[in-house]
Every structure is written in C-alpha cells, then in structure tokens.
Write an enzyme that holds these catalytic residues in place. Structure first.
Site, short mmCIF file in Angstrom:
data_model
loop_
_atom_site.label_atom_id
_atom_site.label_comp_id
_atom_site.label_asym_id
_atom_site.label_seq_id
_atom_site.Cartn_x
_atom_site.Cartn_y
_atom_site.Cartn_z
CB SER A 202 15.49 20.40 -35.66
OG SER A 202 15.39 19.16 -36.33
CG ASP A 310 14.37 21.51 -43.70
OD1 ASP A 310 14.97 20.43 -43.84
OD2 ASP A 310 14.22 22.06 -42.59
CG HIS A 341 17.13 21.13 -40.85
ND1 HIS A 341 15.79 21.28 -40.60
CD2 HIS A 341 17.66 20.61 -39.71
CE1 HIS A 341 15.51 20.86 -39.38
NE2 HIS A 341 16.63 20.46 -38.81
#
Length: 630
Positions: A202, A310, A341
């Site tokens: 991320s 995601d 995610h």
C-alpha cells in the site's frame, strides 16, 4: 544490449570468492576467516544469529523542509544486521519505508514498532523480514517516512517530501549522505555490499516505487505490493472525484503522530487548498504524485503484486506501472490474485516467501537460482488455483470490439458486429442508484441504466488487459457522469473479495517464518480463502466525467442535445468467462458505489448503439470471440 540485459548481467556477475560458501564445496584458505553467506539448494541458509544481531537507530538530515520551519527534516530509521558484519561480512539491505509504524502499523495483525525497554532501540520489529532475512545474510531497515514516528517534519501524502524520504537512506548506504546515532556520532555503512531492495504494501509500496523512479544508485530491486502509482487515480478517475473532502490532507493527518497533528495542520491546509476537489481535473499537484511517467529513470528490477479485486488501490495502479516497465525494458515479474487489498503473505504464504527469498538472493546476493528464467507472470484463476504466463497481458491478446445491440426485451445484446441501422437507447441518470440495482436482473427494464447481454457462451472467453468503453451519447444537461460495468452472469464458486477480509479468513492457528528472540517471534496467524457460490460477478468497471471527455486536465461543458464521443478505460482484468455464462455490459450515469461523487444534474442520456461498443482484450482476438458465440 537492452537495459534489461545490462541489469541482468550485473545481477549475475560473480561475487568475490570470499563472499559465498556453498555447502559441500571447498573455501580458499585465505578466505577462511572472512564470514560468508552459505548457499544450499539455490538459496541462502540461516547461518547467522538473530538474537545477537546488531540493532541501531540512525538519523539523516534530509534535503527538504516539509513543515517549513526553516530546518531540514530528519529521517529516522532502524537497522538490524548480522553480528558477522563486524568481522567483514558484506550484506545487502531489505528496506520497508512506511508512514504507519506508530499509527495504523503493519501486516494482517497490525504490528507496530516497539521499544520495550526504553533504550532507544527496537525490541519488536513488525513483519517477518528481520526474522527471516537477517539470519540469511541480509540487513533489514524499517524507515519512518517524513513526519511520522521518529522522523521530523510533516507528511505530504506522496508529494516530494514523502517520496524522497527513503532515498536519504539509500544515499547513506552508498556513502553519499551522513547518518548519526542518538548521541550525534557519525555512523557509516561499511558493512553494506552496495545493493538494496525496497518492499512494502500500500503506502509502503508507493514509497518503494517513488524511490525507484528517482534512479538513485544502489537501489537494485523493489517489491511493491498493492501500492498507488498515480495518486490522481487513487482519489480521481477520468475527472470524477472518487475520494473527496480533502482526502489527501486527511490521510496525512492519519499517519501523523497524534501529538504532532495540531503542529502539522498548516501543512495539511496547504495540501487541501491545492488538491482541486472542486473540479477533479489533473493539475501539477497530481503530477508531483505520479510515478508512471518517471519509470524511464529506473535502474531497479521489479517484483510487482496486486489484487485484481482491490477496491482500495484499484488495479489500474499496477497496470499503468506495468505497461511503463515493459515499454522501458525493466526486468520484472508480476503476481495477480483474486483477493482485494491483501498481502501475498496472507494469500499464498509459503510460495510467496520462497519466491521473495529467491528474488532477493538473485538480485542482492547474485545467487544464480534461475528465477528470471521462469514464467514472468503468476495469476490466481480461482481460489488457490494459480496459472503462469510468459507475460501480461497474456500473449495472443487482441483488442476486440463488442458492439451494443438494441435487443427485443429489457436487455440489449452484445455481438462483434455493429447494429445494422442507427438505433438509440435512453435512460435517466440517478445519483442514488445502487450497484446491485445496476447489475442485478439485467433482463428487466430499469429507468436508470441500460443492460446488454451476450447469448450463453459456447466456449471459454479469456480477457487479459484493459477494456475500453466507447460510447456516443447525447445529454440534455451541460454536465453528467458516465459509468460502465462488465459483468459475468453465471453460477460459480468464487473468491468472496467483497466480504470481510477481502477474500481471506484469518484463522487462530499460526505458522512461523524465521528466527525468534525473547521479544520478537516470526509467527503469524494463518489464513484461508473465503469463497462463495454466486450467480453474478462484477468483473470490472469504469467511470468518466463528461466534462473531461477531451482531457483530464481541462473541463469543457456539454451543449445540451449535442452528441459526443466518449472513450474511457475500465479497470484492467484477467478473467475467463466460462461456457454457458453470459457476458453483460451495464451503462449508467453516476456511480456512487465506485466511491465517486455523483453528478446532480439527473441528465437524460441517449446512447447511439451503432457507434457504441466495449473493446475487450480477448486472448485469441475476434476468432476467439466468434468461437465463444459472440
């Protein structure tokens, strides 16, 4: 020689004879006293201690002043390296630069950095990288991004100050910057072998890419996991604001230490004033937060991972970066999963650790393990079922136009030939229509959408790449949004990525990956895939602000009653429609569950079917589409 070839040749260049010991071999007598890594079975072995590893916290003066207090920001980072580096062992670095070490923390179990005894050194290191790689002859660095944890300044959410934070440590490792310990003493990296990797999920993944696109010497490889590559695409999509209310500034607030949030308010105010929430247009603010266009600067190889489903960092982040890597001949590998995610450590753990180990061994230690001779791409086709391909998009992909047909009932049709005569279908934009209403019951007439269905497929149809929507639309207002959804109508067991866990279930059992100390173990909760049988699967989707039909930089109002051509991408996909299933295309105006700000004009939209289609990246092209019954 291509750049890929040059980097490959550098990576496999022979190490000094004293640097590697191979089990079963004979080391030269003159190198007997020099510690060395041990390679067996093509991978480095855990021959160095973990409990006796050297731990340091260091500080570097940066080249920037994020909080504008007249002083350069100080970047803090924690280092762990084998004790054998005191005796001449030269090791590479694995670095995870992050803004989260004292706030949201890292991993599926939200581990924070922890100094348990107050001596200024870490006792608890998040994630497994230290436990696993230090005993195998690596140093691990966990770096606090500017304005977070022990670093000074204020976060700027992927602006230059954030992006350059880790570069300071790479420069220090290679003798181009000065680091000091808490006592102010200069500390050098005389133990470093000149090669470093960056890894992270991320925001951490975006920092790895941000550092790589500076071309900083010494950064050899990066492993970005589900990281934003174009911050515009994280909070916008083709002119539509998908995360508003000064989201960029609000994220800066989240990652700032709570006791410094008031101090950093002026920095966040400057961010909020410049983000352009009012229009959604692309400006210099977003150019600073773009990594894709800077890929030509890269010298590092890339192992890229992303979840195709995601909905946080959507799949266009990996695809645009991947396309740029290919255009610039960057050595690369790609994993695409069916989860949202989710870190690969929590979706395909054993294979991921093995792959990561071999990747780092090859690029950082020069171990000739053949990893670059293997297929470039791994794709999860269904829960825990993976296939490999030579590249992505899958070779043989050809863009194939599938035209919208008028139909005779509630839904129109889909064929690879256009409608014979001009035909128009109309609907009214609704700013409150739910995604379920959009895609369910496609055969029913709905006032706020158009649905188009193929006949049941007679053979599998594999798409691989980025679909594009091409519409000719007339609106009765000066502004509207447009959205399109690609749907699979057919029963199947699928990874349930929309449920809690985004495709995984966290179990109570654990497994361990590395060595243990009294304060830090490498044991993490195991996971399993969350699956469900469903009759409908949203495959991919896309949106556009009609005002940005010519450019995301400039908004041009519509003339009511005038027809315009629109072309906008859907999110990239790699998906196989099975025989007996039907392909659906749904056209809408506003799309609130895309996380987008809806248009309030409630425009009436007339779609000219003869010149409207969806361009699908079909493996096998038109011939495959015909074979499947289109």
């Amino acid at each position: 020689m291509s750049r890929s070839g040059r980097l490959f040749r550098v990576a496999v260049a022979l190490l000094p004879v004293a640097a590697v010991a191979v089990l079963g071999g004979t080391s030269p007598a003159f190198a007997a006293d020099v510690p060395s890594i041990v390679v067996s079975g093509g991978v480095t072995q855990p021959v160095f201690g973990y409990t006796d590893a050297i731990r340091e916290r260091l500080f570097i003066d940066s080249t920037f002043d994020s909080d504008r207090d007249g002083l350069r920001d100080i970047i803090a980072f924690d280092v762990m390296r084998p004790k054998a580096t005191l005796d001449g062992l030269k090791v590479p670095v694995v670095m995870d630069a992050s803004p989260y070490y004292s706030t949201l923390c890292r991993g599926n179990e939200a581990e924070c950095k922890a100094d348990l005894d107050g001596d200024g050194l870490l006792d608890k290191w998040p994630l497994f990288y230290d436990n696993y790689f230090v005993p195998r002859g690596y140093a691990v660095i966990l770096l606090d991004m500017v304005g977070t944890n022990n670093s000074t300044g204020c976060p700027t959410t992927n602006a230059n100050e954030d992006n350059l934070s880790a570069k300071q440590a790479i420069n220090w490792l290679n003798g181009r910057a000065t680091a000091r310990n808490a006592a102010g003493q200069v500390v050098t990296a005389d133990w470093h072998n000149g090669k470093s990797a960056m890894i992270g999920k991320s925001y951490d993944g975006s920092l790895a890419m941000a550092t790589a696109v500076t071309g900083v010497p010494g950064l050899t490889t990066v492993v970005p996991i589900s990281g934003p590559t174009e911050y515009y695409d994280y909070v916008r999509s083709n002119g539509v604001v998908t995360r508003g209310n000064s989201y960029v500034a609000s994220l800066a607030n989240i990652v700032t230490n709570p006791d410094r949030r008031a101090y950093c308010q002026p920095t966040r105010d400057r961010i909020a004033a410049a983000d352009g929430d009012e229009t959604g247009d692309y400006t210099a603010f977003w150019n600073e937060r773009s990594y894709v266009k800077k890929v030509p600067n890269m010298t590092a190889s890339v192992l890229l991972y992303h979840g195709l489903n995601d909905d946080n960092v959507r799949a266009d982040h990996f695809s645009k970066f991947w396309y740029a890597l290919a255009e610039n001949d960057v050595p690369r590998k790609l994993w695409l999963s069916q989860e949202g995610h989710v870190d690969p450590f929590d979706s395909r753990r054993a294979v991921w650790v093995s792959t990561l180990h071999r990747w780092f061994d090859f690029w950082l230690h020069g171990v000739a393990n053949g990893i670059m001779d293997e297929p470039r791409v791994d794709i999860e086709r269904s829960a825990d079922v993976w296939e490999t391909y030579a590249d992505w998009p899958v070779p043989g992909k050809a863009d194939t136009e599938v035209f919208l047909q008028p139909g005779t009932g509630g839904a129109g049709g889909l064929k690879v030939v256009p409608v014979a005569s001009p035909t128009t279908r109309s609907f009214q934009d609704s700013p409150t229509q739910s995604q379920n209403t959009m895609i369910l019951n496609p055969d029913l007439v709905q006032p706020n959408r158009l649905a188009f269905l193929s006949a049941p497929l007679t053979a599998p149809l594999h798409i691989s790449g980025t679909p594009v929507v091409q519409l000719r639309v007339t609106a009765d207002q000066t502004d509207t949004n447009l959205g399109a959804i690609l749907v699979d109508y057919g029963a199947a067991e699928r990874v349930n990525h929309r449920a809690s866990g985004e495709g995984i279930i966290t179990l109570d059992t654990q497994d361990c990956w590395g060595e243990t100390s009294p304060t830090d173990d490498p044991c993490y909760k195991q996971t399993q895939k969350r699956v469900a049988t469903s009759d409908v699967e949203l495959v991919t989707k896309g949106i556009q602000d009609a005002l940005n039909r010519q450019s995301i930089r400039t908004a041009v109002p519509l003339v009511p009653g005038q027809a315009y051509n629109y072309s906008f991408p859907m999110l990239p996909e790699d998906y196989v429609f099975q025989p007996g299933h039907r392909i659906g295309v749904v056209i809408v105006g506003s799309y609130p569950q895309y996380s987008s700000q809806v248009d309030q004009t409630r425009a009436r939209l007339d779609v000219a079917l003869k010149t409207s289609n969806v361009v699908l990246p079909v493996v096998g092209g038109t011939a495959a589409a015909h074979a499947a019954g289109l």
